[in-house]
Design a protein around this motif. Structure first.
Motif, PDB file in Angstrom:
ATOM      1  N   GLY A 255      34.246  45.992  34.163  1.00  0.00           N
ATOM      2  CA  GLY A 255      33.535  46.052  35.436  1.00  0.00           C
ATOM      3  C   GLY A 255      33.609  47.385  36.144  1.00  0.00           C
ATOM      4  O   GLY A 255      33.103  47.522  37.261  1.00  0.00           O
ATOM      5  N   THR A 256      34.204  48.390  35.514  1.00  0.00           N
ATOM      6  CA  THR A 256      34.338  49.701  36.144  1.00  0.00           C
ATOM      7  C   THR A 256      33.683  50.782  35.294  1.00  0.00           C
ATOM      8  O   THR A 256      33.487  50.617  34.086  1.00  0.00           O
ATOM      9  CB  THR A 256      35.811  50.094  36.365  1.00  0.00           C
ATOM     10  OG1 THR A 256      36.429  50.360  35.093  1.00  0.00           O
ATOM     11  CG2 THR A 256      36.564  48.992  37.083  1.00  0.00           C
ATOM     12  N   ALA A 257      33.360  51.886  35.948  1.00  0.00           N
ATOM     13  CA  ALA A 257      32.965  53.117  35.267  1.00  0.00           C
ATOM     14  C   ALA A 257      34.023  54.167  35.580  1.00  0.00           C
ATOM     15  O   ALA A 257      34.668  54.121  36.640  1.00  0.00           O
ATOM     16  CB  ALA A 257      31.595  53.583  35.735  1.00  0.00           C
TER      17      ALA A 257
ATOM     18  N   GLU B 187      34.295  51.572  41.244  1.00  0.00           N
ATOM     19  CA  GLU B 187      34.477  50.131  41.369  1.00  0.00           C
ATOM     20  C   GLU B 187      33.515  49.573  42.418  1.00  0.00           C
ATOM     21  O   GLU B 187      33.221  50.244  43.402  1.00  0.00           O
ATOM     22  CB  GLU B 187      35.912  49.799  41.764  1.00  0.00           C
ATOM     23  CG  GLU B 187      36.952  50.258  40.753  1.00  0.00           C
ATOM     24  CD  GLU B 187      38.370  49.970  41.203  1.00  0.00           C
ATOM     25  OE1 GLU B 187      39.046  49.139  40.568  1.00  0.00           O
ATOM     26  OE2 GLU B 187      38.782  50.587  42.203  1.00  0.00           O
ATOM     27  N   GLY B 188      33.048  48.355  42.204  1.00  0.00           N
ATOM     28  CA  GLY B 188      32.139  47.748  43.170  1.00  0.00           C
ATOM     29  C   GLY B 188      31.242  46.692  42.543  1.00  0.00           C
ATOM     30  O   GLY B 188      30.834  45.740  43.204  1.00  0.00           O
ATOM     31  N   HIS B 189      30.934  46.840  41.259  1.00  0.00           N
ATOM     32  CA  HIS B 189      30.146  45.815  40.578  1.00  0.00           C
ATOM     33  C   HIS B 189      30.943  44.517  40.495  1.00  0.00           C
ATOM     34  O   HIS B 189      32.176  44.529  40.384  1.00  0.00           O
ATOM     35  CB  HIS B 189      29.750  46.275  39.172  1.00  0.00           C
ATOM     36  CG  HIS B 189      28.591  47.224  39.148  1.00  0.00           C
ATOM     37  ND1 HIS B 189      27.302  46.837  39.449  1.00  0.00           N
ATOM     38  CD2 HIS B 189      28.530  48.550  38.854  1.00  0.00           C
ATOM     39  CE1 HIS B 189      26.490  47.882  39.324  1.00  0.00           C
ATOM     40  NE2 HIS B 189      27.205  48.935  38.976  1.00  0.00           N
ATOM     41  N   GLU B 190      30.242  43.400  40.515  1.00  0.00           N
ATOM     42  CA  GLU B 190      30.883  42.092  40.490  1.00  0.00           C
ATOM     43  C   GLU B 190      30.914  41.479  39.103  1.00  0.00           C
ATOM     44  O   GLU B 190      31.282  40.309  38.939  1.00  0.00           O
ATOM     45  CB  GLU B 190      30.171  41.147  41.460  1.00  0.00           C
ATOM     46  CG  GLU B 190      30.236  41.615  42.910  1.00  0.00           C
ATOM     47  CD  GLU B 190      29.489  40.704  43.853  1.00  0.00           C
ATOM     48  OE1 GLU B 190      28.896  39.716  43.375  1.00  0.00           O
ATOM     49  OE2 GLU B 190      29.507  40.970  45.064  1.00  0.00           O
ATOM     50  N   SER B 191      30.521  42.245  38.088  1.00  0.00           N
ATOM     51  CA  SER B 191      30.544  41.757  36.717  1.00  0.00           C
ATOM     52  C   SER B 191      30.707  42.959  35.798  1.00  0.00           C
ATOM     53  O   SER B 191      30.849  44.096  36.253  1.00  0.00           O
ATOM     54  CB  SER B 191      29.251  40.989  36.397  1.00  0.00           C
ATOM     55  OG  SER B 191      29.292  40.424  35.104  1.00  0.00           O
ATOM     56  N   TRP B 192      30.698  42.692  34.488  1.00  0.00           N
ATOM     57  CA  TRP B 192      30.851  43.736  33.487  1.00  0.00           C
ATOM     58  C   TRP B 192      29.710  44.749  33.561  1.00  0.00           C
ATOM     59  O   TRP B 192      28.617  44.443  34.004  1.00  0.00           O
ATOM     60  CB  TRP B 192      30.888  43.102  32.084  1.00  0.00           C
ATOM     61  CG  TRP B 192      29.848  42.053  31.880  1.00  0.00           C
ATOM     62  CD1 TRP B 192      29.959  40.728  32.135  1.00  0.00           C
ATOM     63  CD2 TRP B 192      28.500  42.252  31.432  1.00  0.00           C
ATOM     64  NE1 TRP B 192      28.779  40.086  31.873  1.00  0.00           N
ATOM     65  CE2 TRP B 192      27.858  40.987  31.436  1.00  0.00           C
ATOM     66  CE3 TRP B 192      27.772  43.353  31.019  1.00  0.00           C
ATOM     67  CZ2 TRP B 192      26.540  40.813  31.036  1.00  0.00           C
ATOM     68  CZ3 TRP B 192      26.458  43.180  30.624  1.00  0.00           C
ATOM     69  CH2 TRP B 192      25.864  41.923  30.629  1.00  0.00           C
TER      70      TRP B 192
END
Length: 481
Positions: free
Chosen positions: A81-83, A98-103
């Motif tokens: 879920g991170t870059a 970080e901030g997306h709620e999924s993969w």
């Protein structure tokens, strides 16, 4: 490459293999340095000149799905879920996005911005220097498979989704500019290097050129065929598309077909075009081909033994290097899955995972069943077979039943739950991770799209009739718990 197909460059073969506990999922190259994203989440840096490992970048906790490099900066997207942004000089992580709620499924890096696409149906724009989130691109109804900043207009982002649409966005305001329907979930997309255009490959087997400036389909290169498009590349005014039926189609960007490459015997996972115009393709049996796009003649062929998942070409006017990522011992979960994955990896359409299988709902009776048992599930053709466990050799043992896939079956993902809807019942399988549910959703979608108009064998035939455990049921797929 000349019109006669004669190569003017020398070729250096370099097959990059993973370590014993992880396979290579994606790659990117910067001059003689190759970054290899693995199924374990590590990023291995290789030196092409010495063919030695430079270092390993740690930080991601699940597999790395894509890596991009620009100048002295690299960016990676992971199923955790991170870059992450990496400095290629210091070989260190400078930002965690970080901030997306999924993969995450896709990432791009261009003109001071980072673009990420996720299973939460959104894309996000980040500032490369500060790592600060700038915009969220909202509008897709399903997960985003490809996202990048268009090289002909760095104010425009392009996203392709499982909801069958391609959208363009203003990266600075987050405003959706155009939405184009492709009538099928989109598997791959690339820039044609011709104005504001992209070429997309879909699950239904179609390949289409889209004019993003007006928001419409400019040209359909390949009609739907139920053979999903696995990979697309474009360069020097030509387009290549690899299909799951072992073919690579070649066109000019203006539309005429230039031929079909037929020298693979398994589904093709990746295709790329070198600087001099030579095409490379790799398949699930480990066959690696270099070939001439004009004549479709093989320049060299090699058997890598293990399934080849990805390939890239890098080099200069004198030397081109083809780098292939192999599955090797790529593991997915614990409890013997690395052995199972390897054992079944070369059987078309078959793979296995552990699930907690719930009874689901009998729609005809209006009854919810609450049983919950751990089962090892294998997708085998039009059946999902579920077993009690694994034997000492890590092979499935004691078949408990099977779920029949029909043309009326639909698949839905809710967090870790994979819901398989049949007309008479909904099956509820709980996975160990979101990566696992999305992987199964994609594979099941492929299977459902390729179902033919025929009568399939009954599910009961899948079960050992000598087992007294199944005599109570006339239909194995109706096991209640």
């Amino acid at each position: 490459m000349t019109d006669t197909g004669i190569l003017s460059t020398a070729y250096q073969r370099c097959v990059v293999e993973a370590c014993s506990d992880a396979g290579i999922i994606c790659m990117a190259a910067k001059k003689s340095v190759v970054l290899c994203g693995t199924s374990s989440g590590d990023i291995i840096l290789w030196n092409l000149d010495t063919q030695n490992i430079i270092t390993t970048l740690f930080g991601h906790t699940e597999k790395v799905i894509q890596i991009v490099v620009q100048d002295d900066v690299a960016a990676s997207a992971s199923y955790d879920g991170t870059a992450r942004i990496w400095c290629m000089k210091s070989l260190s992580c400078t930002h965690v996005l970080e901030g997306h709620e999924s993969w995450l499924r896709t990432i791009d890096l261009y003109s001071g911005l980072v673009l990420t696409g996720s299973g939460d149906n959104t894309a996000r724009v980040w500032n490369l220097t500060s790592g600060v989130h700038e915009n969220t691109l909202l509008g897709h109804a399903d997960w985003i498979h490809v996202a990048y900043i268009h090289r002909q207009d760095d104010n425009t982002a392009v996203t392709a989704s499982w909801d069958c649409t391609v959208r363009t966005w203003n990266v600075h305001t987050g405003t959706c500019l155009k939405s184009i329907s492709c009538h099928s979930p989109i598997r791959c997309m690339c820039d044609t290097n011709n104005k504001l255009e992209v070429v997309v490959g879909c699950i239904n087997g179609s390949v289409t050129i889209l004019d993003l400036s007006v928001g419409c389909i400019r040209l359909q290169l390949l009609s739907p065929s139920n053979n999903p498009i696995n990979s697309i590349a474009a360069r020097h005014g030509r387009i290549v598309a690899a299909t799951s039926d072992s073919k690579v189609h070649v066109w000019s960007c203006n539309g005429p077909s230039l031929g079909i490459f037929h020298h693979h015997s398994a589904h093709i996972n990746s295709v790329c075009i070198a600087l001099d115009g030579v095409c490379f393709s790799v398949d699930g049996n480990g066959c690696i081909n270099a070939w001439d796009m004009l004549t479709q003649s093989v320049l060299f062929e090699e058997d890598a033994k293990d399934p080849a998942l990805c390939c890239i070409a890098t080099g200069n006017d004198e030397t081109t290097s083809l780098i292939c990522g192999l599955e090797e011992f790529a593991s997915r979960e614990t409890d013997g899955l690395s052995t199972i994955a390897k054992s079944f990896g070369r059987v078309p359409g078959v793979f296995g995972d552990w699930f907690f299988k719930k009874g689901g709902w009998k729609k005809t009776m209006g009854l919810q069943l609450t049983g919950r048992k751990r089962r090892f599930c294998i997708l085998d053709g039009v059946h999902i077979k579920y077993y009690e466990g694994l034997d000492d050799t890590q092979r499935p043992r004691n078949l408990k039943g099977a779920i029949l896939l029909t043309q009326d079956t639909t698949v839905e993902v809710k967090d870790l739950r994979l819901l398989i809807h049949n007309p008479d019942r909904t099956w509820d399988l709980e996975a160990a991770s979101q990566e696992q549910t999305q992987r199964w959703k994609e594979q099941l979608s492929h299977s459902l799209l390729t179902l033919q108009e025929e009568v399939y064998p009954s599910v009961e035939a899948c079960v050992d009739q000598n087992s007294t455990q199944h005599q109570e049921s006339q239909e194995v797929r109706r096991e209640s718990y």
